[in-house]
Design a protein around this motif. Structure first.
Motif, PDB file in Angstrom:
ATOM      1  N   ASP A   1      -8.391 -79.462  69.807  1.00 19.12           N
ATOM      2  CA  ASP A   1      -7.997 -79.952  67.934  1.00 19.12           C
ATOM      3  C   ASP A   1      -8.478 -79.389  67.140  1.00 19.12           C
ATOM      4  O   ASP A   1      -8.188 -78.828  66.050  1.00 19.12           O
ATOM      5  CB  ASP A   1      -8.159 -81.194  68.342  1.00 19.12           C
ATOM      6  CG  ASP A   1      -7.406 -81.823  69.095  1.00 19.12           C
ATOM      7  OD1 ASP A   1      -5.613 -81.226  69.520  1.00 19.12           O
ATOM      8  OD2 ASP A   1      -6.952 -83.278  69.205  1.00 19.12           O
ATOM      9  N   ASP A   2     -10.133 -78.916  66.934  1.00 20.86           N
ATOM     10  CA  ASP A   2     -10.883 -77.957  65.899  1.00 20.86           C
ATOM     11  C   ASP A   2      -9.708 -76.560  65.712  1.00 20.86           C
ATOM     12  O   ASP A   2     -10.086 -76.661  65.190  1.00 20.86           O
ATOM     13  CB  ASP A   2     -11.958 -78.458  66.280  1.00 20.86           C
ATOM     14  CG  ASP A   2     -12.495 -79.741  66.152  1.00 20.86           C
ATOM     15  OD1 ASP A   2     -11.751 -81.057  66.102  1.00 20.86           O
ATOM     16  OD2 ASP A   2     -13.848 -80.344  67.238  1.00 20.86           O
TER      17      ASP A   2
ATOM     18  N   ALA B   1      -6.763 -76.827  64.617  1.00 17.40           N
ATOM     19  CA  ALA B   1      -6.722 -77.120  62.751  1.00 17.40           C
ATOM     20  C   ALA B   1      -6.988 -75.830  62.177  1.00 17.40           C
ATOM     21  O   ALA B   1      -6.890 -75.526  61.072  1.00 17.40           O
ATOM     22  CB  ALA B   1      -7.869 -78.049  62.873  1.00 17.40           C
ATOM     23  N   LEU B   2      -8.481 -74.897  62.893  1.00 21.58           N
ATOM     24  CA  LEU B   2      -8.975 -74.226  62.165  1.00 21.58           C
ATOM     25  C   LEU B   2      -7.635 -72.976  62.625  1.00 21.58           C
ATOM     26  O   LEU B   2      -7.734 -72.040  60.961  1.00 21.58           O
ATOM     27  CB  LEU B   2     -10.041 -73.079  62.955  1.00 21.58           C
ATOM     28  CG  LEU B   2     -11.373 -73.918  62.600  1.00 21.58           C
ATOM     29  CD1 LEU B   2     -12.938 -74.065  63.320  1.00 21.58           C
ATOM     30  CD2 LEU B   2     -12.013 -74.215  61.092  1.00 21.58           C
TER      31      LEU B   2
ATOM     32  N   SER C   1     -16.214 -72.611  68.157  1.00 18.60           N
ATOM     33  CA  SER C   1     -15.028 -72.154  67.456  1.00 18.60           C
ATOM     34  C   SER C   1     -14.474 -70.245  67.182  1.00 18.60           C
ATOM     35  O   SER C   1     -13.516 -69.856  68.034  1.00 18.60           O
ATOM     36  CB  SER C   1     -14.279 -72.275  66.472  1.00 18.60           C
ATOM     37  OG  SER C   1     -14.849 -71.652  65.098  1.00 18.60           O
TER      38      SER C   1
ATOM     39  N   GLU D   1     -14.286 -78.557  70.359  1.00 16.88           N
ATOM     40  CA  GLU D   1     -12.593 -79.205  70.838  1.00 16.88           C
ATOM     41  C   GLU D   1     -11.648 -78.541  70.347  1.00 16.88           C
ATOM     42  O   GLU D   1     -10.981 -77.572  69.779  1.00 16.88           O
ATOM     43  CB  GLU D   1     -13.255 -80.139  70.184  1.00 16.88           C
ATOM     44  CG  GLU D   1     -13.871 -81.998  70.588  1.00 16.88           C
ATOM     45  CD  GLU D   1     -13.421 -82.377  71.692  1.00 16.88           C
ATOM     46  OE1 GLU D   1     -11.782 -82.095  71.800  1.00 16.88           O
ATOM     47  OE2 GLU D   1     -14.157 -82.675  73.001  1.00 16.88           O
TER      48      GLU D   1
END
Length: 180
Positions: free
Chosen positions: A145-146, A149-150, A121, A143
């Motif tokens: 999406d990850d 979310a972070l 990330s 990803e």
């Protein structure tokens, strides 16, 4: 003998005039001034907090909209995540808007209760918006999406008030970004 009629001539009791409520005593004036000042101060604090909450909710909404529109390339989405985070930081951390690369990731981790952006990330935020398209994007950066979310988690938990963080330390670019 006749009874004497020795009655004293006493006048009826006269009560003083009732105490008027107006004008109030100086202590009441002082109390009124203190209450008015407290109300004005509370209004300005409330307005500032409302603006802060509004900016945070706007950025969270933009991230949610980005999540629902994944028709863009992953690098474009990373660039937009960076842009949304910097938009939020513009008001509270103006010195952070000019950061990029690892210095930007370090800044985000410093202003979060726990460091959120690690490994893939962190690499995605630091490199992906500036890197050419890659066939192995998801293996290299993780990803999307990850990452979203972070970013949402960072926005919800970011330390923005000086009571929590104290004066903000100056963020210097790391040796890795200085070499670039």
């Amino acid at each position: 003998m006749q009874p004497q009629n020795d009655t004293l001539q006493i006048y009826d009791i006269h009560l003083p005039d009732p105490v008027s409520a107006w004008p109030p005593a100086p202590g009441w004036w002082l109390l009124l001034i203190v209450i008015l000042l407290a109300a004005v101060a509370a209004f300005f604090v409330w307005r500032k907090l409302r603006q802060r909450w509004q900016r945070r909710s706007d950025c969270l909404q933009q991230l949610q909209n980005l999540r629902s529109h994944f028709d863009k390339t992953d690098a474009q989405a990373c660039a937009q995540i960076n842009e949304i985070l910097k938009l939020y930081c513009q008001q509270y951390f103006p010195q952070a808007v000019a950061l990029h690369g690892q210095a930007w990731v370090d800044f985000l981790n410093q202003n979060s209760p726990v460091p959120l952006f690690n490994n893939q990330s962190a690499r995605a935020l630091a490199e992906a918006p500036y890197a050419p398209p890659r066939a192995d994007w998801r293996q290299h950066y993780g990803e999307l999406d990850d990452l979203l979310a972070l970013a949402q988690r960072w926005l919800k938990n970011a330390r923005t008030d000086l009571e929590k963080t104290g004066p903000q330390p100056a963020v210097r670019p790391s040796a890795k970004t200085e070499a670039n």
